[in-house]
Write an enzyme that holds these catalytic residues in place. Structure first.
Site, short mmCIF file in Angstrom:
data_model
loop_
_atom_site.label_atom_id
_atom_site.label_comp_id
_atom_site.label_asym_id
_atom_site.label_seq_id
_atom_site.Cartn_x
_atom_site.Cartn_y
_atom_site.Cartn_z
CG ASP A 112 -44.22 37.44 107.03
OD1 ASP A 112 -43.00 37.25 107.20
OD2 ASP A 112 -44.74 38.57 106.97
CG HIS A 133 -41.93 39.49 104.47
ND1 HIS A 133 -42.76 40.02 105.42
CD2 HIS A 133 -41.26 40.54 103.93
CE1 HIS A 133 -42.59 41.33 105.47
NE2 HIS A 133 -41.69 41.67 104.58
CB SER A 165 -42.36 44.79 104.81
OG SER A 165 -41.13 44.28 105.22
#
Lengths: 377, 377
Positions: free
Chosen positions: A320, A353, A154
């Site tokens: 995601d 995610h 991320s």
């Protein structure tokens, strides 16, 4: 090699980088304190260090359940430790809190040496590049010239890419998980909703709320938005569906009713206890500014990365939708076109995610193989 | 047939349904006023009426640019009018503001006859079923026993399904666009963020803010969240990308910077001017409660619908992630399994959930064909 007691980390350490530290936007910070933790032992030639870059609201405490300081489990407990994907029997693992954060590293809640009061929104806007610059200074301090690997997911993955661009010679290998090389309009939009939610809270007081009441409501709603983006439609269906929290029948009021509502409220409230609202403003902004492609194309950065023979691994997750597979593939495409040794894997996962933070045999196997465990045993 | 002047609608009309009106939750409203508009002419046997059900924050003004009252273009201007998909040369078209709304139909901002002040949150929670009950009463008032069609998208599509369940004999045909037969955890989550944003605004004052300052900031953020869900990643990329609003370079502050941020701020501010925060609470809650499958399975509702020979058309859009194609297909699956004459079309569109409101030759053709124009010319 000496046995490492990864389950008993040394706890949080601090390093103060004397300034002025010049930021990407030209502003200066008089000094920057970095909070970090380490696991395992640095070998004699200092070649077994792995830097883990945490995501948006993470901290330096990546691992170590039975911490000497009574710490909670690390945020990447499943992946970092003896015999795990990032094996602390083999590697010296470092994780530091990012610049702009609120877990020990200098950020908007830190004391401004000039005024003697917390910076608040007098804190300059920082970028992913600035965060990585501070990490590089920490590596200097630890005497680590070249990292065996830089790993992150991320916003942590953005830091990995920034390392590759700015310090290709210092990166032995790189793993970017569930990330992007440029923050999309959709991701900016979600971040802006989070920021507006905080800014709209009257307790935010233009960012100078320290010592007074916190913008708790705004921060809580901001976190609720975040949690929606960390999950997926599929994960929400299986985790909550339309199940009610307390009753068998609808209450016909505006209290907590569906389990998904209670979950969001809980996450919002928990976040208010541990995180600073201004830090969320600054870190989301840094993510929004992130677009590394132009920088990669300038000054031969990609050529240097290819020449440094830094293998890269990019991993995406099927569900995601914050940084979808196509965005991870864009990184891979750019690297391949410029001769960088890049591998790609899309992992089947229903949980959105957040998948990169969850236990995954697939990722463990991938990381173990990629990091080349045998080289340092 | 007499020429219809759809471009000069009669303007908003009102019908007051004398109560007590009993709601699904057992509460009563002493009376309900319904705001509605009509286009075209009702034929002699009253068989050419089409009811359009508006979405979450819509109103009765579906069409009519050159309104006698200086009205703005209708929200479905592209689809409703002479020669259009819903042809007002052929059909008598009705659109009424939903119960709980704030565009003329009784809702939380209406005066409570008992207290002489606006209801605020003393207004009872309403359901999609309640909204449809009020629409059915309006049809009684207009002398329309059986509608040629009931048409709606999104929350309007939920109303269409509720018509099919509760009044199958009164529905000649039904068109449900971009909708769902049960509100998902993800959709509930987004709605709850919107509600919490409003409720967190100190000006909300437990819903009794009329006469004082409005919870404008909270409502604005709520609308920003909504607009994200109405678009798609793809639409946002092409519409905004990472383009900046005013400058060539980053401003490194927290003002409007990216175009997508300005867009959201604009949409938020515009919404505050036209919509009541409490109405958003009530209508989102009604949507969250919506799960019509159990009702369809009870009391032979599906059998009645199949026997009434009401053809249905379900339309989804490829990039709609609020009510994705699979959710629209669930409606189709249920109907097919019970012998209802249902057609399904997934329209290729990059613009997300909002696609059903945008000009579409494909939808125009579909609707024209489905409504069987020749039957009433």
């Amino acid at each position: 090699m000496q046995k490492d007691h990864a389950e008993e980390p040394a706890g949080k350490e601090f390093y103060t980088l004397e300034g002025p530290v010049t930021l990407e936007n030209g502003h200066h910070l008089p000094e920057v304190t970095v909070a970090y933790e380490t696991w395992g032992h640095l070998n004699a030639d200092k070649s077994n260090a792995i830097l883990i870059c945490h995501a948006m609201t993470g901290d330096s405490h990546a691992a170590g359940i039975k911490g000497a300081h009574g710490q909670a489990p690390g945020w990447w407990e499943t992946m970092v430790g003896p015999g795990k994907g990032i094996d602390t029997d083999t590697y010296f693992v470092i994780c530091s809190n990012i610049l702009g954060g609120c877990m020990g590293t200098t950020g908007p809640s830190s004391i401004n040496a000039v005024t003697g009061t917390p910076y608040g929104t007098d804190f300059p806007v920082v970028t992913i590049h600035d965060m990585v610059q501070v990490q590089a200074a920490l590596m200097d301090h630890l005497g680590i010239q070249r990292l065996h690997a830089v790993i992150g997911g991320s916003v942590g993955g953005m830091q990995v890419l920034s390392w590759c661009k700015n310090y290709p010679e210092r990166v032995g290998s790189a793993v970017a998980l569930a990330t992007t090389m440029r923050h999309s309009a959709l991701s900016i939009a979600f971040n802006e909703v989070a920021r507006q939610s905080i800014i709209s809270d009257p307790h935010w007081s233009n960012g100078h709320y320290y010592g007074g009441e916190k913008p708790a409501m705004g921060l809580s709603v901001a976190r609720m938005v975040g949690h929606i983006t960390y999950l997926s439609d599929e994960a929400m269906r299986s985790k909550f569906g339309r199940r009610l929290q307390h009753r068998d029948e609808f209450s016909f009021d505006f209290d907590d009713e569906f389990q998904v509502e209670s979950y969001l409220h809980y996450q919002g409230a928990k976040f208010v206890d541990r995180f600073d609202a201004n830090s969320l403003l600054y870190i989301t902004k840094a993510a929004d500014y992130f677009d590394i492609e132009p920088g990669f194309r300038e000054n031969g950065a990609l050529k240097r990365l290819a020449e440094s023979r830094c293998p890269m691994l990019v991993v995406s997750y099927t569900s995601d939708w914050l940084y979808p597979t196509y965005q991870n593939r864009e990184i891979v495409g750019l690297m391949k076109r410029h001769g960088v040794d890049v591998s790609f894997c899309e992992i089947e996962a229903s949980c959105g995610h957040d998948a990169f933070l969850l236990p995954s045999d697939r990722l463990t196997t991938l990381l173990t193989g990629f990091l080349g465990k045998e080289r340092h045993v």
